[in-house]
Structure formats: structure tokens, C-alpha cells
Design an enzyme around this catalytic site. Sequence first.
Site, PDB file in Angstrom:
ATOM      1  N   LYS A 125      18.984 -45.131 -49.386  1.00  0.00           N
ATOM      2  CA  LYS A 125      20.186 -46.182 -49.589  1.00  0.00           C
ATOM      3  C   LYS A 125      20.974 -46.283 -48.139  1.00  0.00           C
ATOM      4  O   LYS A 125      21.571 -45.167 -47.926  1.00  0.00           O
ATOM      5  CB  LYS A 125      21.123 -45.448 -50.899  1.00  0.00           C
ATOM      6  CG  LYS A 125      22.185 -46.466 -51.241  1.00  0.00           C
ATOM      7  CD  LYS A 125      22.962 -46.072 -52.482  1.00  0.00           C
ATOM      8  CE  LYS A 125      23.955 -46.773 -52.816  1.00  0.00           C
ATOM      9  NZ  LYS A 125      24.819 -46.383 -53.965  1.00  0.00           N
ATOM     10  N   ASP A 231      32.092 -46.179 -61.790  1.00  0.00           N
ATOM     11  CA  ASP A 231      31.541 -47.693 -61.663  1.00  0.00           C
ATOM     12  C   ASP A 231      30.185 -47.834 -62.530  1.00  0.00           C
ATOM     13  O   ASP A 231      29.335 -48.363 -62.242  1.00  0.00           O
ATOM     14  CB  ASP A 231      31.104 -47.699 -60.407  1.00  0.00           C
ATOM     15  CG  ASP A 231      30.850 -49.192 -59.918  1.00  0.00           C
ATOM     16  OD1 ASP A 231      31.264 -50.244 -60.650  1.00  0.00           O
ATOM     17  OD2 ASP A 231      30.037 -49.449 -58.852  1.00  0.00           O
TER      18      ASP A 231
HETATM   19  N1  LIG Z   1      16.722 -43.826 -56.474  1.00  0.00           N
HETATM   20  C1  LIG Z   1      16.488 -45.164 -56.853  1.00  0.00           C
HETATM   21  N2  LIG Z   1      15.216 -45.483 -57.392  1.00  0.00           N
HETATM   22  C2  LIG Z   1      14.942 -46.811 -57.410  1.00  0.00           C
HETATM   23  N3  LIG Z   1      15.867 -47.919 -57.468  1.00  0.00           N
HETATM   24  C3  LIG Z   1      17.034 -47.501 -56.693  1.00  0.00           C
HETATM   25  C4  LIG Z   1      17.558 -46.155 -56.807  1.00  0.00           C
HETATM   26  N4  LIG Z   1      18.689 -46.256 -56.254  1.00  0.00           N
HETATM   27  C5  LIG Z   1      18.994 -47.600 -56.238  1.00  0.00           C
HETATM   28  N5  LIG Z   1      18.098 -48.435 -56.626  1.00  0.00           N
HETATM   29  C6  LIG Z   1      17.943 -49.814 -56.804  1.00  0.00           C
HETATM   30  O1  LIG Z   1      18.876 -50.303 -55.581  1.00  0.00           O
HETATM   31  C7  LIG Z   1      20.106 -51.126 -56.517  1.00  0.00           C
HETATM   32  C8  LIG Z   1      21.412 -50.891 -55.949  1.00  0.00           C
HETATM   33  O2  LIG Z   1      21.778 -49.423 -55.721  1.00  0.00           O
HETATM   34  P1  LIG Z   1      23.174 -48.861 -56.402  1.00  0.00           P
HETATM   35  O3  LIG Z   1      23.002 -47.131 -55.693  1.00  0.00           O
HETATM   36  O4  LIG Z   1      23.710 -49.310 -57.634  1.00  0.00           O
HETATM   37  O5  LIG Z   1      23.914 -49.405 -54.934  1.00  0.00           O
HETATM   38  P2  LIG Z   1      25.189 -50.464 -55.126  1.00  0.00           P
HETATM   39  O6  LIG Z   1      26.349 -49.770 -54.883  1.00  0.00           O
HETATM   40  O7  LIG Z   1      24.757 -51.380 -53.768  1.00  0.00           O
HETATM   41  O8  LIG Z   1      25.225 -51.181 -56.300  1.00  0.00           O
HETATM   42  C9  LIG Z   1      20.027 -50.465 -57.924  1.00  0.00           C
HETATM   43  O9  LIG Z   1      20.655 -51.326 -58.864  1.00  0.00           O
HETATM   44  C10 LIG Z   1      18.595 -50.410 -58.114  1.00  0.00           C
HETATM   45  O10 LIG Z   1      18.001 -51.429 -58.542  1.00  0.00           O
END
Ligand SMILES: Nc1ncnc2c1ncn2[C@@H]1O[C@H](COP(=O)(O)OP(=O)(O)O)[C@@H](O)[C@H]1O
Length: 304
Positions: A125, A231
Site C-alpha cells: 500500500k 473510517d
Molecule cells: N491487504 C489487502 N489485500 C487485498 N486488497 C487490498 C488490501 N488492502 C487494500 N486492498 C484493496 O485496496 C483498496 C484500498 O485500500 P485501503 O487500505 O482501503 O486504502 P484507502 O485509504 O485508499 O481507501 C481496498 O478497498 C481494497 O480493495
Amino acid sequence: MSTKAIAGVFRTLETPDLRVLTGIELALGSHAYPPIEDIRKYANLPLDEVRFRLNLLQKKGLLRRVSPDMIGYEGYSLNYSGYDCLALNALVKAGAVDALGNSLGIGKESDVYEGLRGKRRVTLKFHRLGRISFRQTRRTRGFVASRSHTSWIYQSRLAAEREFQTLKLVHGYRVSVPLPIAHNRHVVVMGLIQGLELNDVGTIDAPEIVLNNILLNIRKAYVRAKIVHGDLSEFNVMVRKNGKVLIIDWPQSIRANHPNATDILRRDVEHVLKFFKRKFKTEYPIEQTLAYVMGQLQQPQAAA
Ligand SMILES: Nc1ncnc2c1ncn2[C@@H]1O[C@H](COP(=O)(O)OP(=O)(O)O)[C@@H](O)[C@H]1O
Ligand SMILES: [Mg+2]
């Protein structure tokens, strides 16, 4: 530049390129736009070499050059692409990541990618604060204008640090979250979840089981780890095929002893309850549910 493109550029970098990027990063501690002399000092390379590398890095889109008519001398700064390369380099060296793969999601404030660690699939991320929608930009224009580009990069690093620390904390208390693996600068490496965002799940056989599972994890985070997510919504809950839920996206979490913690916990729970009511016609009363996640009741009670 897309994160995918950055992975391609990253592979072309040589040791002196990374030293010059690191030199800029270090010099940014004392200068908004460090001049070449400062960069040379930190990179510890001959001036000609630094000049050559700076040109190359600029052509690759990994830095910002600010011209003398803007600041009175030629200065340099990192952009997100350059910062990405520094983080990737550190993560590769630490053995946390071996390859970057496909996009898993473009969030409001992050780019999320699949990666490989040995043969294991992981998630990277990349926090990207400052990439704000037009409406929000208008609302907070003063704030945005007062923030320099490097300050957003710094804020992203703080967000990643906070997210990683919280993931480790709540994971230790067996809250269902992706496995925290590593962190560097604005990037968090964690386990890959094979599943869907709750928002994208079409139908669920027994929605109350999934809802109870989410509430149990909110409760564990609050009662055991003393953390409120802050959140929570159908976009930050992932559901596996077998119905297991995982809670993601923790950078804005707060401690349970924060003065607003109960209000924020209530908002988190309301978001989840509203979604289940709207989408699955599963309705729980808010007050009892709140008492349950705070550890004051033993069961989340379904309405009659
Ligand atoms: N560990 C993970 N495994 C698979 N998909 C993930 C994972 N972390 C995030 N995602 C995907 O990426 C998207 C954005 O990540 P998120 O942590 O929610 O960040 P943001 O703050 O940008 O919303 C998530 O809604 C999901 O679809
Ligand atoms: Mg999210």
C-alpha cells in the site's frame, strides 16, 4: 507516473542513482529545494557524477527541478515516483518484497498493489496524501495551498507508519486484519486478502453471521487493543469466499482513551449497521450494538 510504470523505472536504477535520490531526501531535511552542492555532500559522489545522475533521474521522472528564476538558484526536490523508488529499494534490500504486480485498488489516498515475497503473494500500500478530489480541494483550499509538496510526502510517511503500528498492535490482539509484514517510508507491506470489498459482495446467505463477525472484530479492537478504527464502512471490510471478514485501512485509527473515541466508534458502528440494513435488510439497534462493541453486553442483539 503509475505505480506499475515506477516498478519498470526502478529496475533501471543503478547504485549511484539511488545515492543521489537518498542525497536529495537527506538534504530536504534542511532545505525546501536543496542545491546540487548539498545533494553532493550527502550522496558523497563527485560533482560531475551527481550532475549526470540528476539529469538522468529527471528524464526518468523521479525528481523535480526548480529553475533559478523561481528560487534564485537551481534546486531539487523528490516527487512521489522518486520516493517510491527509495521505499522499494529499502523493502527489496530488507527481503520484504521481490516483485511488484497488478493493481488491487486505487483508494482515495493510496495505490494498492499486489507483490511477491519469495513465492508468497503480498500487498503493497503506497500512501498518497494530497491527491484530493476537486470538491474537497475547494473546501480546504487554504490548507492545501499552505502545504508544500514535500510536506504531503512527509504526511504520507506518517500515515504509513501509523497504519503499520496499528496493524501490528491489533493483529497481536487477534483482530482480523491483513498480516503486517514490513514498512518503509510511505509504503506498508501486508498479507494479501483474496476476497471482495463488502460493498462489492452481491448476496450473502447469512448476513447476520457476517455482521456479527465484523462487530466482534470492532469489539476486540476496542476492548483488547483499545483502538477505534475511525473510517469503518463497507469499503474497508473485505470478505473472503468462506465468509471470513478482514478489516483494512487503519491509518486514521485512534486510541480508545481519546476524548472523541466514543463518538467515532458510534459513527463506525452506524456506518456498518446502515449498510446491512440497506443492502441485506438485517437490522440491529444502535444502542445495544454500541454497548456490545464496548464490552458492556455479551451479545449483539438482533431486533425482533
Ligand atoms: N491487504 C489487502 N489485500 C487485498 N486488497 C487490498 C488490501 N488492502 C487494500 N486492498 C484493496 O485496496 C483498496 C484500498 O485500500 P485501503 O487500505 O482501503 O486504502 P484507502 O485509504 O485508499 O481507501 C481496498 O478497498 C481494497 O480493495
Ligand atoms: Mg479504504
